[in-house]
Design a protein around this motif. Structure first.
Motif, PDB file in Angstrom:
ATOM      1  N   UNK A 271       0.818  -1.213   0.000  1.00 19.57           N
ATOM      2  CA  UNK A 271       0.000   0.000   0.000  1.00 19.57           C
ATOM      3  C   UNK A 271       0.851   1.262   0.000  1.00 19.57           C
ATOM      4  N   UNK A 272       0.431   2.223  -0.805  1.00 23.12           N
ATOM      5  CA  UNK A 272       1.083   3.528  -0.821  1.00 23.12           C
ATOM      6  C   UNK A 272       0.631   4.384   0.350  1.00 23.12           C
ATOM      7  N   UNK A 273      -0.612   4.199   0.767  1.00 21.74           N
ATOM      8  CA  UNK A 273      -1.177   5.016   1.848  1.00 21.74           C
ATOM      9  C   UNK A 273      -1.986   4.137   2.787  1.00 21.74           C
ATOM     10  N   UNK A 274      -1.753   4.311   4.072  1.00 21.88           N
ATOM     11  CA  UNK A 274      -2.581   3.687   5.097  1.00 21.88           C
ATOM     12  C   UNK A 274      -3.106   4.790   6.003  1.00 21.88           C
TER      13      UNK A 274
ATOM     14  N   UNK B 128       4.488   0.486   1.222  1.00 20.82           N
ATOM     15  CA  UNK B 128       5.504   0.493   0.185  1.00 20.82           C
ATOM     16  C   UNK B 128       6.623   1.465   0.574  1.00 20.82           C
ATOM     17  N   UNK B 129       7.730   1.399  -0.154  1.00 18.37           N
ATOM     18  CA  UNK B 129       8.873   2.257   0.172  1.00 18.37           C
ATOM     19  C   UNK B 129       8.527   3.738   0.080  1.00 18.37           C
ATOM     20  N   UNK B 130       7.573   4.086  -0.798  1.00 14.42           N
ATOM     21  CA  UNK B 130       7.171   5.487  -0.918  1.00 14.42           C
ATOM     22  C   UNK B 130       5.890   5.772  -0.139  1.00 14.42           C
TER      23      UNK B 130
ATOM     24  N   UNK C 115      -8.029  15.393   1.408  1.00 14.80           N
ATOM     25  CA  UNK C 115      -6.732  16.067   1.494  1.00 14.80           C
ATOM     26  C   UNK C 115      -5.608  15.046   1.706  1.00 14.80           C
ATOM     27  N   UNK C 116      -5.838  14.084   2.578  1.00 16.89           N
ATOM     28  CA  UNK C 116      -4.826  13.068   2.867  1.00 16.89           C
ATOM     29  C   UNK C 116      -4.541  12.206   1.641  1.00 16.89           C
ATOM     30  N   UNK C 117      -5.590  11.716   1.011  1.00 13.15           N
ATOM     31  CA  UNK C 117      -5.417  10.799  -0.117  1.00 13.15           C
ATOM     32  C   UNK C 117      -4.816  11.514  -1.321  1.00 13.15           C
ATOM     33  N   UNK C 118      -5.226  12.758  -1.558  1.00 10.21           N
ATOM     34  CA  UNK C 118      -4.677  13.521  -2.678  1.00 10.21           C
ATOM     35  C   UNK C 118      -3.189  13.773  -2.497  1.00 10.21           C
ATOM     36  N   UNK C 119      -2.774  14.124  -1.298  1.00  5.29           N
ATOM     37  CA  UNK C 119      -1.381  14.476  -1.059  1.00  5.29           C
ATOM     38  C   UNK C 119      -0.455  13.267  -1.068  1.00  5.29           C
ATOM     39  N   UNK C 120      -0.913  12.130  -0.549  1.00  5.23           N
ATOM     40  CA  UNK C 120       0.009  11.021  -0.271  1.00  5.23           C
ATOM     41  C   UNK C 120      -0.236   9.778  -1.111  1.00  5.23           C
ATOM     42  N   UNK C 121      -0.955   9.900  -2.213  1.00  7.33           N
ATOM     43  CA  UNK C 121      -1.114   8.787  -3.143  1.00  7.33           C
ATOM     44  C   UNK C 121      -1.373   9.332  -4.533  1.00  7.33           C
TER      45      UNK C 121
ATOM     46  N   UNK D 178      -3.297   8.466  -8.513  1.00  6.60           N
ATOM     47  CA  UNK D 178      -4.337   7.643  -9.131  1.00  6.60           C
ATOM     48  C   UNK D 178      -3.811   6.249  -9.444  1.00  6.60           C
ATOM     49  N   UNK D 179      -4.598   5.246  -9.081  1.00  7.33           N
ATOM     50  CA  UNK D 179      -4.187   3.860  -9.288  1.00  7.33           C
ATOM     51  C   UNK D 179      -3.483   3.229  -8.107  1.00  7.33           C
ATOM     52  N   UNK D 180      -3.017   4.029  -7.143  1.00  6.82           N
ATOM     53  CA  UNK D 180      -2.360   3.489  -5.955  1.00  6.82           C
ATOM     54  C   UNK D 180      -3.380   2.800  -5.047  1.00  6.82           C
TER      55      UNK D 180
END
Length: 297
Positions: free
Chosen positions: A31-34, A104-106, A228-234, A236-238
């Motif tokens: 996952x890119x964002x949790x 994930x690493x990023x 705001x959280x999802x836009x900044x830290x992921x 599209x497609x993540x």
């Protein structure tokens, strides 16, 4: 363990079950964002009975003390109390360890807390991630609800932000919604029109009791905070994960923004709210199913 809980090529998924068991079955770095909004206090009841040691004749005691003297243990009245502090950390720690493994690493982790537990969880996250991976302490401030008169009214939550790798994490401030300037007369008309980037203090209303977002779920968070959280830290497609999913706000916003999601909750009422709220192509899984489930709502 039942069906596969995460398929990188599969559909958005809602899993009904104990989150720690489900998390343990997922592959590393998925996952890119949790984002998690865990219960602020588990409230488990602890019971203890007072013990008194009474001298006993040789061979009749159940304990041996100083100089070999024997004692009999007598139990007194049992007393109950809520051991909130110790219980909360033992509850949340293994789940945060899993969050670290699954990033994930990023990737970036957002942990939404209130004033009761945030300081203890901050120390715990420093141990799990390392202090160099601490990115932000976000303050979500709102102005709604009862007004205490014996202290300053509590009108904010705290969101702790940690990254998997401080040199690789994804953050896109250009895509984040902008805010009006608090002193618009001090900036140029162009800046007023564009607005300013949010800081680490977010003024945002709670979910309106009469608004379209309202699902009736008691701990529902506003879509604006998650957007705001999802836009900044992921991107599209993540893939985005929320393992205390509640009303499903994380999934609802992720879908609108073109992200994929996995949501987990063990509350049957939460699962039903999500069934009514989320996209028809979302897959619903019972964690204890004996075979994979391809059921779509």
């Amino acid at each position: 363990m039942g069906p596969a809980m995460f398929d990188p090529q599969g559909p958005n998924t809602v899993a009904h079950g104990e989150n720690l068991e489900i998390l343990a079955a997922m592959p590393d770095a998925s996952f890119t964002l949790i984002y998690v909004d865990p219960p602020f206090n588990t409230g488990r009841k602890q019971t203890r009975a007072a013990r008194t040691m009474v001298r006993a004749a040789t061979g009749e005691g159940d304990r041996v003390g100083f100089k070999g003297l024997e004692y009999v243990t007598e139990l007194g009245q049992a007393r109950s109390y809520h051991d909130s502090f110790d219980d909360y950390l033992s509850f949340i720690a293994p789940r945060l360890h899993e969050a670290y493994r699954l990033l994930a690493e990023d990737g970036t982790l957002y942990v939404h807390l209130d004033y009761r537990e945030v300081h203890y969880v901050k120390v715990l996250l420093d141990e799990i991630f390392g202090r160099d991976c601490f990115l932000n302490e976000l303050i979500w401030a709102y102005d709604y609800g009862a007004r205490a008169k014996s202290r300053w009214p509590a009108k904010h939550d705290t969101i702790l932000v940690y990254v998997k790798d401080p040199k690789k994490y994804h953050f896109d401030s250009a895509e984040v919604d902008r805010e009006p300037y608090m002193a618009p007369g001090l900036v140029t008309p162009e800046k007023r029109e564009r607005g300013k980037l949010p800081t680490d203090v977010w003024w945002h209303t709670i979910v309106s009791p009469t608004g379209k977002e309202k699902t009736g779920y008691p701990t529902q968070k506003p879509e604006g905070i998650l957007r705001r959280i999802i836009t900044a830290s992921s991107r599209p497609g993540d893939w985005v994960l929320d393992f205390f999913a509640g009303s499903g706000t994380t999934g609802a916003v992720a879908a609108k923004l073109g992200r994929k999601f996995v949501l987990i909750d063990q509350n049957t009422e939460a699962i039903e709210v999500m069934r009514h709220r989320l996209d028809a192509q979302t897959r619903y899984i019972e964690a204890n199913d004996p075979v994979p489930s391809d059921t779509m709502r």
